[in-house]
Every structure is written in structure tokens, then in C-alpha cells.
Design a protein around this motif. Structure first.
Motif, mmCIF file in Angstrom:
data_model
loop_
_atom_site.group_PDB
_atom_site.id
_atom_site.type_symbol
_atom_site.label_atom_id
_atom_site.label_comp_id
_atom_site.label_asym_id
_atom_site.label_seq_id
_atom_site.Cartn_x
_atom_site.Cartn_y
_atom_site.Cartn_z
ATOM 1 N N THR A 192 15.338 37.495 -27.694
ATOM 2 C CA THR A 192 16.778 37.722 -27.797
ATOM 3 C C THR A 192 17.478 36.417 -27.500
ATOM 4 O O THR A 192 17.024 35.630 -26.679
ATOM 5 C CB THR A 192 17.218 38.796 -26.798
ATOM 6 O OG1 THR A 192 16.545 38.555 -25.580
ATOM 7 C CG2 THR A 192 16.882 40.171 -27.314
ATOM 8 N N GLN A 193 18.579 36.204 -28.150
ATOM 9 C CA GLN A 193 19.311 34.965 -27.914
ATOM 10 C C GLN A 193 19.863 34.935 -26.491
ATOM 11 O O GLN A 193 19.780 33.933 -25.810
ATOM 12 C CB GLN A 193 20.429 34.787 -28.939
ATOM 13 C CG GLN A 193 19.942 34.386 -30.319
ATOM 14 C CD GLN A 193 19.079 33.131 -30.317
ATOM 15 O OE1 GLN A 193 19.281 32.229 -29.533
ATOM 16 N NE2 GLN A 193 18.085 33.090 -31.198
ATOM 17 N N ASN A 194 20.404 36.084 -26.037
ATOM 18 C CA ASN A 194 20.808 36.139 -24.631
ATOM 19 C C ASN A 194 19.606 36.621 -23.827
ATOM 20 O O ASN A 194 19.006 37.635 -24.144
ATOM 21 C CB ASN A 194 22.017 37.041 -24.400
ATOM 22 C CG ASN A 194 22.156 38.073 -25.474
ATOM 23 O OD1 ASN A 194 21.624 37.903 -26.565
ATOM 24 N ND2 ASN A 194 22.838 39.164 -25.181
ATOM 25 N N PRO A 195 19.265 35.893 -22.783
ATOM 26 C CA PRO A 195 18.024 36.179 -22.072
ATOM 27 C C PRO A 195 17.992 37.607 -21.538
ATOM 28 O O PRO A 195 19.028 38.154 -21.120
ATOM 29 C CB PRO A 195 18.044 35.177 -20.912
ATOM 30 C CG PRO A 195 19.107 34.201 -21.214
ATOM 31 C CD PRO A 195 20.019 34.794 -22.213
ATOM 32 N N ILE A 196 16.802 38.185 -21.551
ATOM 33 C CA ILE A 196 16.646 39.542 -21.037
ATOM 34 C C ILE A 196 16.775 39.526 -19.516
ATOM 35 O O ILE A 196 16.490 38.517 -18.885
ATOM 36 C CB ILE A 196 15.260 40.094 -21.405
ATOM 37 C CG1 ILE A 196 14.226 38.966 -21.318
ATOM 38 C CG2 ILE A 196 15.282 40.747 -22.734
ATOM 39 C CD1 ILE A 196 12.829 39.409 -21.466
ATOM 40 N N SER A 197 17.162 40.642 -18.972
ATOM 41 C CA SER A 197 17.268 40.676 -17.512
ATOM 42 C C SER A 197 15.905 41.027 -16.941
ATOM 43 O O SER A 197 15.231 41.936 -17.403
ATOM 44 C CB SER A 197 18.306 41.696 -17.082
ATOM 45 O OG SER A 197 17.893 42.972 -17.500
ATOM 46 N N MET A 198 15.493 40.264 -15.968
ATOM 47 C CA MET A 198 14.173 40.433 -15.389
ATOM 48 C C MET A 198 14.172 41.610 -14.416
ATOM 49 O O MET A 198 15.139 41.804 -13.673
ATOM 50 C CB MET A 198 13.780 39.155 -14.644
ATOM 51 C CG MET A 198 13.562 37.994 -15.571
ATOM 52 S SD MET A 198 12.219 38.379 -16.687
ATOM 53 C CE MET A 198 12.759 37.492 -18.124
ATOM 54 N N PRO A 199 13.128 42.385 -14.373
ATOM 55 C CA PRO A 199 13.100 43.524 -13.457
ATOM 56 C C PRO A 199 12.865 43.121 -11.998
ATOM 57 O O PRO A 199 13.071 43.919 -11.099
ATOM 58 C CB PRO A 199 11.925 44.358 -13.964
ATOM 59 C CG PRO A 199 11.056 43.393 -14.687
ATOM 60 C CD PRO A 199 11.946 42.323 -15.221
#
Lengths: 425, 1042
Positions: free
Chosen positions: A267-274
Motif C-alpha cells: 500500500t502506498q500509505n504504510p500499513i499499521s503494525m499490530p
């Protein structure tokens, strides 16, 4: 094409060789040993080594090197893929692919190699086909062989069978219970900088299947959100046209376990890390240092995070670590300078007052050595069940061509590709 | 001893078990045999016993026996014959698997006698009803070809194989493609694998259904096809694109190759292209999450793709960020690509990453990261300041190798942005003492010298370096010399002593000629004309650009055609490393102008076409006769249809070997009749050559001259031949006295009593006697090397001439020369070492044993394609009878194989064998009465020799050895890429012969000096003359850069 293959262990012994064309002397491996000597780490050997008359293409996996010798211009990826396929196959046949397992099954290995390549050109590489030709050794068969006094690796009935026109699926498969399981697994690959900002992140996903269905079933899988999948590699059984036009996976599955697709979500906007790790590591001139790690779960994930481990390769001057973990256990290997903290499980709904897992303590440094220039990098491993981080979901699995109603199961797992979740400190 | 016995016992036991009656025991024994064989133990003694087991009707047992046979048949061919009957039986088995197994195994047994029996079963299997058998048989044809090519041609297997391309089963098609590709790679001249529209269509259909490995073969075959037009190309692209989603990385990369190649043919602005770009990027990125070995190959290829079409991956910077546990080979490649993708928008991110990497543990990686920061600064101007401050931060860490690396790149930044960041010099100087690597020291000295006026203690600093001068590396010494001279020119008053010291040091106490020469130049410059010195030494330096580390476009285009291959991994053209094979040179297809709206995009490809005719012109010096031939052959082709150009370039590549011969042959004929007839001393032509023209005429021209003479004087009759009438070209001056500091060497080559002899005259034109003469020959095309030490009576007194003969062997190391017959010789005496080039006439390489069997001759003649044939006419043969002619030629090792009369013309068929084993076939056609001989020459060899340049005056490699500069008497300078023998650029500007040429430290400029007493300063990229100096009184023989 591939002229010869040598299997070499980490200590540099050639324990197996196979030649598809003229027999080559083992001494060709000297070039490989030379390259091996130059490298500090076993995995650092360059994959392609040029010698005056040959090219050596090697892979390193399971602490083994498979070295293929070629003389002609041939796509190197072709060879590398093939060697990995070989490893996969041995893992499939013998459970593990180690020097011992290969040595224990020399004849099967030799037969397999001969069946896989014909004068250096791939002949049969599909596990299903090969298993039909050469039976994998197993305990049960060993017992029955002992009882019946028959010890053939070959299926004697097969000589009467015709080979299926679909290379990956044999004819005449029957099961009493028809089942189809789909595991959707996503692996997080990320670099996080010392302030907790994501430097890069991507998700590598797979759909692994275990299909035990009778006859020639034709399956169709549709997704709730197929748009997520824009970078996909398919098993050869998947009809590419159908995917292009309708975004459904349509295929006649191989029998048993196989990887249906692998995909990448960037994804262009980084994924949120768990998960997050708070860290503070510093070294002092006085020959000691402090380490303070806290690991926590991000709010938006409401599933428990399991098998959390944090690994850290300390700089060379670190002699020991004296730490206290609030959860789990830690070990420090003073030779490899590796600190491993097994945190365990981080619950999904923590009691309000329950503290987050921490690891605190002192680092002992060798005296008289310069302080390390940089802080070590943390690698984090974890596993979350019932959820994939990209949000991909299956919608339907339909079966055509056969009448029965199979049992269908879908499992979602998020995990970390070994060592690919890195936090800089 | 006991171990040996144990082994014997083991074999004995196995033998007994193999001969046991019980099938089970046999099988177990056989397995043990195979197991021992697998680990490399020798179990060949069991051959007869194992063969006996073959008869048993059990598939597993059979397979085991076959495994054994394949391994050991070669060592025991007699025994292997015993197996033939069983094979024949198995080939008729009702079970297709057994039929396939038998034919497969037979193909693997590389014993001639078995191969004979293979033909019938193979023919049958190629037409078998079962696809599995057909598919196996297809591969078997390739195996057979490997063993016995002739058999495959004779039996018509190739045609049968081609028929399989239209088989109904895709697996069969794939294997047929694989077999054909392998065959055509082994003998490219057979041209058996020609692709046309319908075949491609069949392949594309099979592509969808065949196995992943088959897809790789098919895709590779498709990439060799030249589409008719852009529609054709587009439709192929459309059908190949879905393959990008394949799980097998080899399939993906082969698809990328096809697409990258055919993209050239499409309208670059079309939506289709934009779409394709979007589709190409994800699969490439996906390869980077595969195993590290796959990543490596992918990264090497991405490196090419990014250079060719950077748009494809412009948004994917992040995937190239390095993980600390990546293998080192992956890390380094990722770094390289990061820099290629850097631009103003992402530089901040990249820089932060690079800084992070610079603190890692692995030294190589850290160094490269620091360099990368410098490259970023040079590439992205906006970021230069940030880069510099990052570098300064790194220098503060005081980590030794980081500091050194940083100083090297800071020097480059100064070159790019002069007078901008000099404030940091103070920081750099602090670290002076910690520098121990030559490159860092040299860079530091350069900085100090360049900015001497701003560094108060510059003289102290340089003096400090000078103290240990003798222990320094040459690079540092040269730099120090220049640095001090610069300092002197800037601050003449305080540094006079220092400059004298350094000049004395380099001119009197050093053995290095480069250093000494440079010292002398400076000295003379400074003492004669300080103003000119200032102008030369302190001249404004050209700015460096980031282009330096890009591949040159022609090579890049060629490599794009080889994506996924070894060539793409090594970034070298394939012919440089696949040994013993001459791979067809592939070029990107050209988009023809009729549908080219975008001139810009095709710009450089069109340039390529334009260059080709140029090359022809260049080749003129090999011999003027050839010129006409070549130019006629290729002139009228201005349209740039891709097919045409391709063929055209092939024609050219093939034509040159015979050309060389051509001249030689004609000269032998010509000269001989001349000697017999008129006794005109041939030396005339030669001695009249001006002394300064060492080898200015290549053999070809010279011999034409001889011919000219002959033409005027024919008419005499009655030629008689004396015994050793072997053609020897007259001696020419190789090393002039001016060049050789008084030593003049003239010489020639001859073939005497079957040995190659170098005949030389040494003349001492100096005032003092010379001694200790020695000679060395550089590596050359035919491996010439002296067989004995040079024998010259020593000392050689002034004005004395000593003739000598040196016998040469052809056993030395081989390196291809331009032209092929060029030879580089070094002569040493007590004064100095001298280097010169000379041309070895090709006829001395004609070996005595060049006779060929008549049948072989006919076969070979037919095998060689028309393209390799060169025809040529001789006008001037009048009075030689055919027998005489034959004798004459035989003396020169041109052997007549057969002689016939066709249509009243006498035909002579002859062979020549070169010492390196290459045969050249000659057909002479003589019309009686008419004084014309027509020649046709053919040879198997295909090779391209770019032309000589008049005489090559000097050859120099640039600093990193990647390029090679030659200057020549044709008043030009040429830039070559030695490993691909490409002439990259030609620089002109001199009015007379160019004597020497040098390139500058950063390869951006070159400097040449010529007989015209001019020194030119030329920009490498543009070829423009930056400055001219006309000041020198005498001819300047050398000129070296500062």
C-alpha cells in the motif's frame, strides 16, 4: 542445461553428486570452496560463480548447498528455481531436507533426480506425478514391506495406468471424506526506525491449500475484496484469463498440499503494525550499558498476539547481558552475541492494570574495546490467528464437475517472515 | 591394507548377491551398488553382473540398471553393447513409460555403437501415439546432436523435430522448442530454428498449457523473433503479459525479456505502453521477496531495466531498502539500484537510509554506502549540501575506513560543485594522518593541491607526504607531483624548494616511466614558459556527472535482449564469456520511421544504424580491395527495417576473415610471378616509405602496391621456380630511431621450414653502444610467442646493423587483437623499453598439414553458409600455368584438394589451415586465355574485426581499464570498448598523425599530441575540442594529464 549437481554440506564435504551429461570431476567444486572461504557467513556465497569452463550456480538452504554445474548460456533463474524445487521435493518426500535424510535415502534421491531431469532438461517436477512414479518412503510402508517381503519403491500397479493429461493432477483420485482447506497466511515485512516511524512495509501473502477431493473437481474461489490482489503469482493450475476478466480463481487443483497463489500488498500509505516495541539501549565508556525493552499491542487489533519473540544481535564487544524479564524468558549466546527474548502471548483483552511485558537490565562490555558505533537492530516475530493484516477475505468456494458436497475450511493467519520485521534502535 | 581388502570384499559380496537367484536379493544388491555410485565410489567392476540383471521384467530393477548404465557405459563401451538388444525390445513395449524410458536412456549412453542402434527406435518414438514418448524423444534428438551432429542431419531428425513444433500436445511443443534451442546454440550456423509468424502463433498457444519450464524455453524462443510490425509486436505482448503472474521466477523474467524487447517497436506514447509499464513493475518487485539467490539475479536484471526505462520502477524505491540480514551480494545490488532511482523527491529518504547503512558492521557494504552518498550528491544537486553534511557527520565518527571512503567521495563532490563546499577542508585536514589507503591519500592530496591558496599550511601538508614519497603507491606519487606543482604555481615564492625537491625525486630516483615523464613535462613547462604551465596545470576542470557509472547504450541494448541470462547477471555481452561459441549478436529491434512519431525516443537507436555504414568505411584499411566489396554489399540500405539491419550487420560480421586472406593470396601470386618474370626488385616500393611511417600501411595496402607494380610490368614469360620460393614480404621499419632513442628496428615475418620466423634488423643510430637487447611479445590473436631468446651480438655499436632471426611458436596465450594480425612487441635495451605494433602477414600462419580429405572438403564447403563467402577477382595473372600455380601455392602451404574443369573453366579447390586449427576453403576459377582468376573464400569462423586505423599509433587504457583509446596515423583518436571491440567514438581535429593520447583522471577529458605540433584537449562525451595548444617547438611525444 544442467550438467551436474553436487550437494555440499556446511563443512565443505561433497556428499552426493549426479551427472546428467558427461561425468565431471569433483574438483570443479574447488572453485566453490574458494568462494566459500572468502565469505564470513555461509549465506554470503555469491549464487553464480564463474570458472574458466563452467558456471556454478548454487543455492543455500537448510544448511546445505546445492551446486549445479552448467556450461551453456541458460537463464540462471531457471536453475535456481529448479534447485529450490528440488529442496522442496526432498522436504516433501523425507519430511526434512538434511544431509542425514538424503544419505538415508540415497537411492530414492537418485531416482528422483533422474526422473526430474533428462539430459539436463526438466522432465517431471510436479510432486504429484513424481509420487506416482516413485513412492516416498514412510514408516507404514516399511512395516508392510517387512510383512509382505516386498520392498519396491515403485508402485507396481502404475505401469497399467495412463498418465493424466493435466500434469499436476493424477487420474482416479478417491476419498471417502472430501475436504478442502484453505490457509490464508500473510507475512509482514517491515523496517521501523528508532522513533517508531515505518521506513518500509509490505505484506507477503499466500493461500496454501490442502485439497482432498475425489475425481476431477473444478474449483472457483471469489474474494470479498479482490482489488487488494494486484500483484499475484499463481500456481500453474490457475486459469489466468479468468482472473484477468472476472477476478476469480478458477482451477483444477492438484491433489494434496500446494500453494495456490502468493501475493504482495504494497500500500502506498504504510500499513499499521499490530505490535510495537519501546526500546532504550545505550553503552557507556565505563564498560557497561543499559537495555530496556517494552513490547505492546496496538489498539486496533483485538486478537491476541502469540509466539512473540524479540531477537537482537549485540555488537562484538558485549560480553554478557544481565536482564530481568517481566514475561517469558530470555537467553544470551555469548559466542554469537545473540539475545533472544521469548515473550510468549500478549492477550487480546488485558486486565486494565496488567503491565506490559518488559525486559530490563545491564549489559556487560569488554573493557578496553571501543564502544560500538551503532545500536543493534531488533527483529521481532509474532503470530496472530483469525486475521490477516491486509483484510483480504474469501467470499465463496464453489465446486464444479463433481456431485459431492465437500467440507470446506478457511484459516487466516498473520505472521512475520523469519527476520523480516526489523526495528532500528 | 585392511581397508583395501575390505573394499574388495564388499565388491565381491555385491557380485555374489547380484548373481543370486532371488530377485529380492538382487534388488537390494543393486540398490547398494547405486548408493555407492552416488557417493562417487567406483563400482565399475560390477558392469557385467549389473547388465545381467537388465533382462528381468521389473520396472524398478530396470530403472536401477539404466541408472548404472548411464554412469558407466562410457568406460566400458564393449560391455554396453550387450544392453542394446534389451533396449530395442523395450522400445516396442506396449507401456509408453517403458518405451520412453528406453529411448531416454539410450540417448544418455554416449557410446558410438549404441548411438547407431538408437536411430530406428528414435524415429519411431518421434511419431509415437503417446505424447509422453514423443516429448521424451524430442529431447533425445538434442542429446544425439551432442554426440554426433552429422548423424542427426543425415537421418533427418531435425525436420522431424521441427514438425513437433505443431504437435497437438503443448508439452511436446515445449520440449521440441527446448531441443531446437539447444541444438541451435551448439551450432548457430545451421540456422535450423527460424521463426516465422505461424510458428510463433503455435508457440504462443502452447505457452498457455505447457509446464513452467517449457514456458521458459518458449518465451526465450519468442524473444528471438522479429515481429513484422508494431501490431504484431503488440499482440505478442498482450499474449505474453499474463505470464508475468506466474509463480516461477524464471518464467517471469523471460516474459519481462520478451516485453522489454518488443516495447521498442511500439509507439512510446500509447496507452498500451503505459499499461504495460504498470504491469511490469509488480512482478519485478515480487521477485525481491523470493529466496536471496533469486533476488540477486532479479536485482542484476532490474539494474538493466532501470537504466533502460527508469519509469517502470520509479515509485518502488522502498522495496530496495536493505535489511540487515540480507546476504551481502543482495545488499550491494540493492544499493546500486537505490542510487539509480534517486531523484529530488525521494532523496531525503534515501539519504537517511544510506546514513543508517554507513554504521553497519560489514566493511564492504559500509564503504559502498558512503560512496553511494557521494553519488547521490553528484546526481541530485538540490541534495548536495545535505549529502556533504552527512559525510561530515560520518567523518566525525572517526571510523577509519568510513573516513577514507568519505574523503574519496568528497573529492568527487568538489569536482562537481567547485568553490562551494571548501569550508569543510579544515575538517578533512584533521584526518590527514589516519589515511592509509592510496586512493584516499591521493584524493586528499588532490584536494590540498587544488585549494592550496586557501590552506595556509598546504606546503607543510604536502611536504609531510613527500617525506615518505618512495613508499607511496604510484597513484599517490603522481598526485603528489601534480599537487606540488599546483601549489608552486599558486604560491611560487614559498615553495620553490619543495617543487625542486619533488621534480628531482621523480626524474632521478624513480623507475616508473609515467611518473618520470610527467616530472619532465612539468619541469620543462615550468622552466620554459611558466605562463603556459599555469594555463595547462591550473586549467578549469570539466565537471563530472553521474553518467560515468551507466552502461554505454549499445551494450545496454544488447543486454536488454539477454535479460534473464548469464550475460545479464555479468553485464557483459554474451560472446565474451560463453566459450568456444559464437553467439549471434542480438540487437534491440528498431522501430521503423514510417510509424515513428516520436523521433526522440528512437533517437539513439537510429544513431546506431547510422554508425554501421561508418564502420564499413573504417574497415577500409584492411585492404583497399575489400572496401569496394563491403561498401557495395551494404550501401543501399538506408531504411531501418529491423530485419534488414540485422541481416546487414551479420553480413558484415562474417566477411572479414576471408578478406584478410584475400590480399595475402593475391600478393603471393602476384609477387611470385613478378620475381620470376621481371626480377624487379620489389624493395623499391618499400624503401621509399618515409622513415617515420612505421607500419603506416597495413599489409593489405602495401601488397596492393606491389600488385600495382606488377601490373605495369607483366608480359615477360617463362617462369621457373626455384626450390624455396616462399613469399616473404619486405622488411619495414617497426621502431624508428626517433622513437627508440637511437635504436631502429625493421623487420618482417616469414615461414621457413615450417616455422614462423621473425626476421629483424637492429640498427644503432645513437652515439653510444647498446647492449642487453631482449624482446617480448604481448598476447595476440594467434598465440605467437618467442621460441628462443633474442640473439643479437652485443654490444651493438653506433651505426652498426645486425640482422637476426627469431623463431616463434604459436603456443602462447591468446588474446584477440585489432586488427587480427596485429602484434605488440616490446624491445628492451640498456637504455629503455620500447613498444611497437606490427602486422604479421597472415600467410605465415598457414600450417603445413592443411590438407583436407576430399569428402570432408565438400561437406565443409556445403556446410558453410553463403554469408561467409567472399568473392574476389584477380586481373593480373598471365603467364602461370595451372600446375605452376598449384606448386607455388603449395610452397606457401595452400593445398590443392581437387581440380576439375567446369564449363571450360579450371576449378581449383584448396584449403588453408591456420596454426590455430581454423580451416579456410578456397575456390579458384580460372578461365583459360582470359587473365582472370576468381576466388571464393569460405571459412567457418564468424567474427567481427573492426578496422585498423591506419597504423595504430598507440593504445592506452583509461584509468579503470574499461575503455581503450587508440590514436593513429589517420589523424583520429578512437575510443574503444575492448571487451566488445566496439568503436564508441572517433575524435578528429588533428591535421597530421596523432602520436599519443591520454585520458584524464576522471575519464571526462582526453588529451592528445600529434605530429602537427598541436596538443588538443578534448571532451570525451561530446567530442568537442576544449582547448588547443600550438606552442611546442618539437614534436611532443607524450602528454600526460594533471
Amino acid at each position: 542445461m544442467i550438467n551436474s549437481l553436487f550437494m555440499i554440506n556446511e563443512s565443505g564435504d561433497t556428499f552426493m553428486e549426479k551427472h546428467w551429461k558427461a561425468v565431471l570431476n569433483k574438483s570443479i567444486c574447488d572453485y566453490f570452496y574458494e568462494a566459500q572461504k572468502k565469505c564470513a557467513n555461509p549465506e554470503d556465497i555469491p549464487p553464480i560463480i564463474r570458472t574458466p569452463h563452467h558456471y556454478l550456480i548454487n543455492i543455500y538452504r537448510n544448511h546445505l548447498y546445492f551446486v549445479a554445474v552448467i556450461t551453456q548460456e541458460i537463464p540462471p533463474l531457471f536453475v535456481i528455481e529448479f534447485l529450490h524445487r528440488m529442496m522442496d521435493l526432498f522436504e516433501d518426500y523425507f519430511g526434512t531436507c538434511t544431509e542425514t535424510s538424503i544419505k538415508d535415502n540415497y537411492v530414492v534421491v537418485y531416482e528422483l533426480l533422474d526422473e526430474m531431469l533428462d539430459s539436463g532438461l526438466p522432465l517431471a517436477t510436479e510432486t504429484n506425478i513424481l509420487k506416482e512414479l516413485i513412492k516416498p518412503p514412510n514408516l507404514l510402508r516399511k512395516v508392510t514391506n517387512l510383512v509382505t517381503g516386498d520392498s519396491t519403491n515403485y508402485d507396481n500397479t502404475f505401469t497399467n495406468k495412463k498418465l493424466s493429461h493435466i500434469p499436476w493432477r493424477p487420474l482416479g483420485v478417491t476419498y471417502r471424506n472430501n475436504e478442502a482447506f484453505f490457509d490464508i497466511i500473510e507475512e509482514v515485512d517491515a523496517i521501523i526506525d528508532q522513533h517508531g516511524a515505518i521506513v518500509m512495509s509490505e505484506i507477503q501473502g499466500y493461500i496454501d491449500c490442502c485439497i482432498k477431493l475425489t475425481g476431477m473437481p473444478d474449483l472457483t474461489i471469489s474474494f470479498v475484496n479482490p482489488r487488494l490482489l494486484d500483484d499475484v503469482s499463481f500456481h500453474p493450475c490457475v486459469r489466468l484469463k479468468k482472473w484477468e476478466s472476472e477476478h476469480v480463481l478458477s482451477f483444477v487443483p492438484p491433489d494434496g498440499r500446494f500453494r495456490l497463489i502468493s501475493y504482495r500488498v504494497a500500500t502506498q500509505n504504510p500499513i499499521s503494525m499490530p505490535i510495537y516495541v519501546k526500546h532504550s539501549i545505550y553503552f557507556r565508556e565505563s564498560g557497561s550499558g543499559r537495555l530496556d525493552l517494552t513490547v505492546g499491542r496496538k489498539q486496533q487489533i483485538d486478537k491476541a498476539i502469540e509466539n512473540v519473540t524479540i531477537e537482537c544481535v549485540m555488537p562484538k564487544c558485549v560480553i554478557n547481558c544481565v536482564l530481568t524479564p517481566s514475561h517469558g524468558k530470555y537467553t544470551f549466546d555469548p559466542v554469537k552475541k545473540t539475545l533472544v527474548w521469548n515473550v510468549g502471548k500478549i492477550e487480546s483483552k488485558p486486565q486494565t492494570a496488567a503491565p506490559l511485558p518488559t525486559l530490563r537490565g545491564n549489559i556487560v562490555l569488554a573493557t578496553g574495546q571501543p564502544l560500538p558505533e551503532s545500536n543493534p537492530i531488533l527483529t521481532v516475530n509474532f503470530k496472530i490467528n483469525q486475521i490477516v493484516i491486509s483484510g483480504l477475505r474469501l467470499q465463496h468456494v464453489e465446486i464444479h464437475g463433481e456431485d459431492y458436497k465437500p467440507f470446506k475450511g478457511v484459516k487466516y493467519i498473520t505472521t512475520v517472515k523469519n527476520g523480516r520485521f526489523q526495528i532500528r534502535t | 591394507m585392511s581397508e583395501l581388502e575390505g573394499k574388495k570384499g564388499e565388491i565381491y559380496e555385491l557380485k555374489a548377491e547380484l548373481n543370486s537367484d532371488k530377485r529380492e536379493r538382487k534388488k537390494e544388491a543393486l540398490k547398494k551398488v547405486i548408493a555407492s555410485m552416488t557417493v562417487g565410489k567406483d563400482v565399475s567392476q560390477l558392469f557385467p553382473d549389473v547388465i545381467n540383471c537388465m533382462q528381468i521384467d521389473n520396472l524398478e530393477l530396470k530403472k536401477l540398471v539404466y541408472l548404472y548404465l548411464m554412469n558407466y557405459a562410457k568406460t566400458q563401451p564393449e560391455m554396453a553393447i550387450l544392453a542394446v538388444n534389451t533396449f530395442a525390445k523395450d522400445c516396442n513395449d506396449p507401456n509408453p513409460l517403458i518405451r520412453a524410458l528406453a529411448v531416454r536412456t539410450m540417448g544418455c549412453i554416449r557410446v558410438d555403437k549404441i548411438t547407431e542402434h538408437l536411430c530406428e527406435p528414435l524415429r519411431k518414438c518421434l511419431k509415437d501415439e503417446d505424447p509422453y514418448v514423443r516429448k521424451t524423444a524430442a529431447v533425445c534428438v538434442a542429446k544425439l546432436f551432442d554426440i554426433n551432429q552429422q548423424l542427426v542431419f543425415d537421418q533427418g531428425f531435425l525436420d522431424m523435430l521441427k514438425d513437433l513444433l505443431s504437435d497437438s500436445n503443448p508439452m511436446v511443443v515445449a520440449n521440441a522448442v527446448a531441443a531446437l534451442s539447444e541444438i541451435s546454440e551448439q551450432s548457430p550456423q545451421t540456422k535450423i530454428f527460424d521463426l516465422n509468424g505461424p510458428t510463433i502463433n503455435k508457440l504462443l498457444t502452447a505457452l498457455n498449457e505447457c509446464s513452467e519450464w517449457g514456458q521458459v524455453f518458449i518465451l526465450d524462443a519468442i524473444s528471438n523473433y522479429s515481429p513484422k510490425d508494431d501490431k504484431d509486436a503488440q499482440s505478442i505482448c498482450e499474449r505474453v503479459t499474463p505470464r508475468l503472474a506466474h509463480a516461477n521466477s524464471a518464467v517471469v523474467l523471460s516474459s519481462v525479456k520478451v516485453l522489454m524487447k518488443f516495447l521498442e517497436l511500439l509507439d512510446q506514447q500509447s496507452e498500451f505502453i503505459q499499461n504495460l509499464y504498470r504491469k511490469l513493475s509488480p512482478p519485478l518487485v515480487t521477485l525481491l521477496s523470493a529466496e536471496p539467490e533469486i533476488q540477486y539475479v532479479a536485482l542484476r536484471n532490474i539494474n538493466l531495466i532501470v537504466q533502460k526505462r527508469s519509469d517502470i520502477l520509479k515509485n518502488e524505491m522502498k522495496v530496495f531498502f536493505v535489511k540487515y540480514n540480507d546476504p551481502i551480494y543482495v545488499k550491494l545490488e540493492k544499493l546500486d539500484i537505490m542510487i539509480r532511482l534517486t531523484n529530488a523527491t525521494n532523496i531525503a529518504q534515501v539519504l537517511a537510509e544510506l546514513k543508517e547503512y554507513a554504521t553497519e558492521v560489514d566493511v564492504d557494504f559500509v564503504r559502498k554506502s558512503v560512496r553511494a552518498i557521494g553519488r547521490c550528491a553528484i546526481k541530485v544537486e538540490q541534495a548536495a549540501e545535505r549529502c556533504v553534511s552527512t559525510l561530515i557527520d560520518l567523518i566525525q565518527t572517526k571510523v577509519n575506513y568510513v573516513v577514507q571512503e568519505a574523503i574519496v567521495v568528497i573529492k568527487d563532490i568538489f569536482r562537481k560543485y567547485p568553490n562551494k563546499y571548501e569550508s569543510i577542508i579544515a575538517t578533512l585536514c584533521e584526518n590527514l594522518d589516519s589515511l592509509d589507503e592510496p586512493e584516499a591519500r591521493a584524493s586528499m592530496i588532490w584536494i590540498v593541491g587544488e585549494y592550496a591558496e586557501r590552506i595556509d599550511n598546504a606546503d607543510e601538508l604536502l611536504e609531510g607526504f613527500l617525506d615518505g614519497f618512495k613508499d607511496e603507491n604510484t597513484q599517490v606519487q603522481l598526485q603528489l607531483l601534480t599537487g606540488i606543482v599546483k601549489l608552486f604555481l599558486k604560491k611560487p615564492t614559498e615553495t620553490q624548494e619543495l617543487v625542486t625537491r619533488v621534480l628531482t625525486l621523480v626524474t632521478q630516483e624513480t623507475d616508473n616511466p609515467d611518473l618520470r615523464d610527467r616530472g619532465y613535462i612539468y619541469w620543462r613547462l615550468l622552466s620554459t614558459d611558466p605562463k603556459a604551465a599555469k594555463e595547462v596545470v591550473l586549467a578549469e576542470k570539466p565537471l563530472i556527472s553521474e553518467e560515468t557509472d551507466l552502461l554505454e547504450p549499445t551494450l545496454l541494448d544488447e543486454l536488454i535482449c539477454h535479460i534473464g541470462s548469464l550475460a545479464s547477471v555479468y553485464h557483459k555481452p554474451p560472446n565474451t564469456f560463453v566459450e568456444g561459441r559464437f553467439i549471434m549478436k542480438k540487437n534491440l529491434p528498431l522501430r521503423s520511421k514510417s510509424y515513428g512519431e516520436q523521433e526522440n525516443n528512437t533517437g539513439h537507436t537510429t544513431m546506431q544504424t547510422n554508425q554501421q555504414p561508418q564502420q564499413v568505411v573504417i574497415s577500409s584499411n584492411v585492404g583497399s580491395l575489400i572496401d569496394d566489396f563491403d561498401i557495395l554489399g551494404s550501401m543501399p540500405m538506408p531504411s531501418s527495417n529491423p530485419m534488414d539491419t540485422y541481416e546487414q550487420s551479420q553480413n558484415r560480421t562474417t566477411s572479414v576473415v576471408p578478406n584478410l586472406l584475400d590480399d595475402e593470396l593475391s600478393s603471393i601470386l602476384g609477387l611470385d610471378s613478378n620475381l620470376g618474370g621481371n626480377q624487379t626488385p620489389m624493395m623499391n616500393t618499400n624503401t621509399s616509405l618515409p622513415i617515420n611511417n612505421r607500419q603506416t600501411t597495413s599489409t593489405g595496402n602495401e601488397l596492393d602496391d606491389l600488385f600495382g607494380d606488377f601490373n605495369l610490368q607483366t608480359g615477360g614469360s617463362g617462369i621457373s621456380f626455384s626450390g624455396n620460393n616462399v613469399f616473404v614480404p619486405p622488411k619495414e621499419v617497426w621502431l624508428s630511431a626517433a622513437k627508440g632513442k637511437g635504436l631502429e628496428v625493421s623487420g618482417t615475418f616469414a615461414r621457413r621450414s615450417n616455422q614462423i620466423v621473425m626476421e629483424m634488423d637492429f640498427t644503432n643510430k645513437a652515439l653510444q653502444p647498446m647492449n642487453d637487447l631482449a624482446l617480448q611479445i604481448n598476447r595476440n590473436s594467434f598465440g605467437l610467442t618467442p621460441a628462443q631468446p633474442l640473439q643479437v651480438t652485443s654490444p651493438l655499436f653506433p651505426n652498426q646493423t645486425v640482422p637476426t632471426q627469431l623463431i616463434l611458436n604459436t603456443t602462447g596465450p591468446i588474446m584477440r587483437m585489432d586488427p587480427l594480425t596485429n602484434l605488440q612487441v616490446a624491445i628492451k635495451n640498456n637504455i629503455d623499453i620500447f613498444y611497437f605494433n606490427c602486422i604479421v602477414p597472415i600467410h605465415v600462419y598457414f600450417a603445413q598439414d592443411g590438407e583436407m580429405d576430399k569428402m570432408t572438403f565438400v561437406q565443409t564447403w556445403q556446410e558453410i553458409p553463403e554469408g561467409n563467402e567472399v568473392k574476389h577477382q584477380l586481373q593480373n595473372l598471365s603467364n602461370l600455368s595451372i600446375d605452376d600455380l598449384q606448386n607455388k601455392l603449395r610452397l606457401n602451404n595452400i593445398h590443392t584438394i581437387t581440380r576439375t574443369t567446369i564449363e571450360q573453366k579450371e576449378m581449383l579447390y584448396q584449403t588453408i589451415k591456420l596454426t590455430n586449427g581454423i580451416f579456410i576453403l578456397v575456390e579458384l576459377r580460372i578461365t583459360p586465355g582470359n587473365r582472370t582468376i576468381s576466388f571464393s573464400l569460405k571459412t567457418k569462423l564468424e567474427r567481427k574485426f573492426p578496422a585498423a586505423q591506419g597504423a595504430i599509433r598507440c593504445v592506452r587504457y583509461n584509468i579503470d581499464g574499461n575503455y581503450c583509446l587508440t590514436s593513429g596515423s589517420d589523424r583520429t583518436i578512437k575510443l574503444w570498448k575492448p571487451d566488445s571491440s566496439l568503436a564508441i567514438k572517433t575524435y578528429t581535429g588533428h591535421s597530421q598523425e596523432v602520436l599519443d593520447v591520454h585520458s584524464s583522471f576522471d575519464n571526462s577529458r582526453l588529451c592528445s599530441g600529434g605530429v602537427d605540433k598541436r596538443v588538443l584537449y578534448i571532451d570525451v562525451m561530446t567530442g568537442k575540442i576544449v582547448k588547443k595548444y600550438q606552442a611546442h617547438a618539437g614534436i611532443k611525444d607524450f602528454y600526460i594529464f594533471n
